[in-house]
Design a protein around this motif. Sequence first.
Motif, short mmCIF file in Angstrom:
data_model
loop_
_atom_site.label_atom_id
_atom_site.label_comp_id
_atom_site.label_asym_id
_atom_site.label_seq_id
_atom_site.Cartn_x
_atom_site.Cartn_y
_atom_site.Cartn_z
N ALA A 1 8.48 1.98 17.41
CA ALA A 1 7.53 2.03 18.53
C ALA A 1 7.04 0.65 18.96
O ALA A 1 6.43 0.51 20.01
N ALA A 2 7.34 -0.37 18.16
CA ALA A 2 6.80 -1.71 18.42
C ALA A 2 7.70 -2.53 19.35
O ALA A 2 8.92 -2.38 19.34
N THR B 1 18.92 2.47 3.81
CA THR B 1 18.89 3.67 4.63
C THR B 1 17.54 3.78 5.31
O THR B 1 16.53 3.31 4.76
N HIS B 2 17.52 4.41 6.49
CA HIS B 2 16.24 4.62 7.17
C HIS B 2 15.61 5.94 6.74
O HIS B 2 14.46 6.21 7.05
N GLU B 3 16.37 6.75 6.03
CA GLU B 3 15.88 8.04 5.58
C GLU B 3 15.22 7.91 4.20
O GLU B 3 15.43 6.93 3.48
N ALA B 4 14.43 8.91 3.83
CA ALA B 4 13.76 8.89 2.54
C ALA B 4 14.77 8.92 1.40
O ALA B 4 15.75 9.68 1.45
N VAL B 5 14.56 8.10 0.40
CA VAL B 5 15.46 8.08 -0.76
C VAL B 5 14.98 9.02 -1.85
O VAL B 5 15.74 9.37 -2.76
N PRO C 1 10.24 6.21 5.95
CA PRO C 1 10.48 6.83 7.25
C PRO C 1 9.26 6.79 8.17
O PRO C 1 9.40 6.61 9.38
N MET C 2 8.07 6.94 7.62
CA MET C 2 6.85 6.87 8.42
C MET C 2 6.63 5.45 8.95
O MET C 2 6.27 5.26 10.12
N LEU C 3 6.87 4.46 8.11
CA LEU C 3 6.73 3.07 8.55
C LEU C 3 7.81 2.71 9.57
O LEU C 3 7.56 1.95 10.51
N PHE C 4 8.99 3.28 9.38
CA PHE C 4 10.10 3.02 10.29
C PHE C 4 9.79 3.50 11.71
O PHE C 4 10.19 2.87 12.69
N ASP D 1 0.82 -1.22 0.00
CA ASP D 1 0.00 0.00 0.00
C ASP D 1 0.85 1.27 0.00
O ASP D 1 0.33 2.36 -0.22
N TYR D 2 2.13 1.11 0.26
CA TYR D 2 2.99 2.27 0.44
C TYR D 2 4.07 2.34 -0.65
O TYR D 2 4.45 1.33 -1.24
#
Length: 203
Positions: free
Chosen positions: A71-72, A52-56, A63-66, A44-45
Motif C-alpha cells: 500500500a506504500a 515467501t510472501h505467504e505465512a511460513v 503477510p500483514m506487514l506485506f 515487535d512482530y
Amino acid sequence: MELKALVINCTLKKSSETSNTLALAKEVTKHFDNVDVEYITAADYSIGFGITHEAVDEQDQWPMLFEKVKAADIVLIASPIWLGEQSSIANLVIERLNGGSSLTNEKGQSIYYNKVGGAVVTGNEDGAKNVGSYLLYSLHRLGFTIPPNVDAYWVGEAGPGFSFIEANGEENEFTMEHAKMTAYNLMYFAKLLKSNPIPAERK
C-alpha cells in the motif's frame, strides 16, 4: 497528491525501547509534506524465516506487514550497524520482501514497480556506506526505484560510545542535510511515479 510512506525500523529493540535508528528516520520524515507516514518496528512482530510472501507458520505476521508494503508509495528501511553490517532483522525483512518479487501488477511488472525506496543507517563505527549499499541495491533489485542520495546515515566514534541521540546527532550538519535530501528526493520521485507510472514493456 497524498503519498503513503512506510518506515520499517530494523533495530534489534522493541518499540517500547528508545531507538537511535528511529530517531534519525524521523529526522528524514519530518521533511515530508502531504505524506501519511507509518512507522513499524520489525522486532515487535513475529516474522518467520523464508523467501515467501505467504505465512511460513501460524505465528508468522509477515503477510500483514506485506500488505502495508504493497500500500506504500515510499518504503524506508532503517537499520543499525553491527560489526560493520546491517542488523539481522534488516536481512530478514529484505529476504521476505524478496519472497514477493515474483508477484506482478496488472501490467505484468513487479509489484514493487512505481514505489521508491530509501535507507537510514546509524551506528558507533564504520559501515554506514556498506549497509546503505546493501539495502538500496536489494530494494533496487526487487523493483523499487531508488532516487539519488536517499541513504541518510550517522556514525559515532569507533568503539563503544554515545549513539545518535546521546551524541546529539541532530547537530551534525552533514547528516541533517542528507536527511533533508533523502526526504525531498523520495517525495519527488514518488510523486513522479504516481503521476507517470513506468509503462509496460512493448515489443
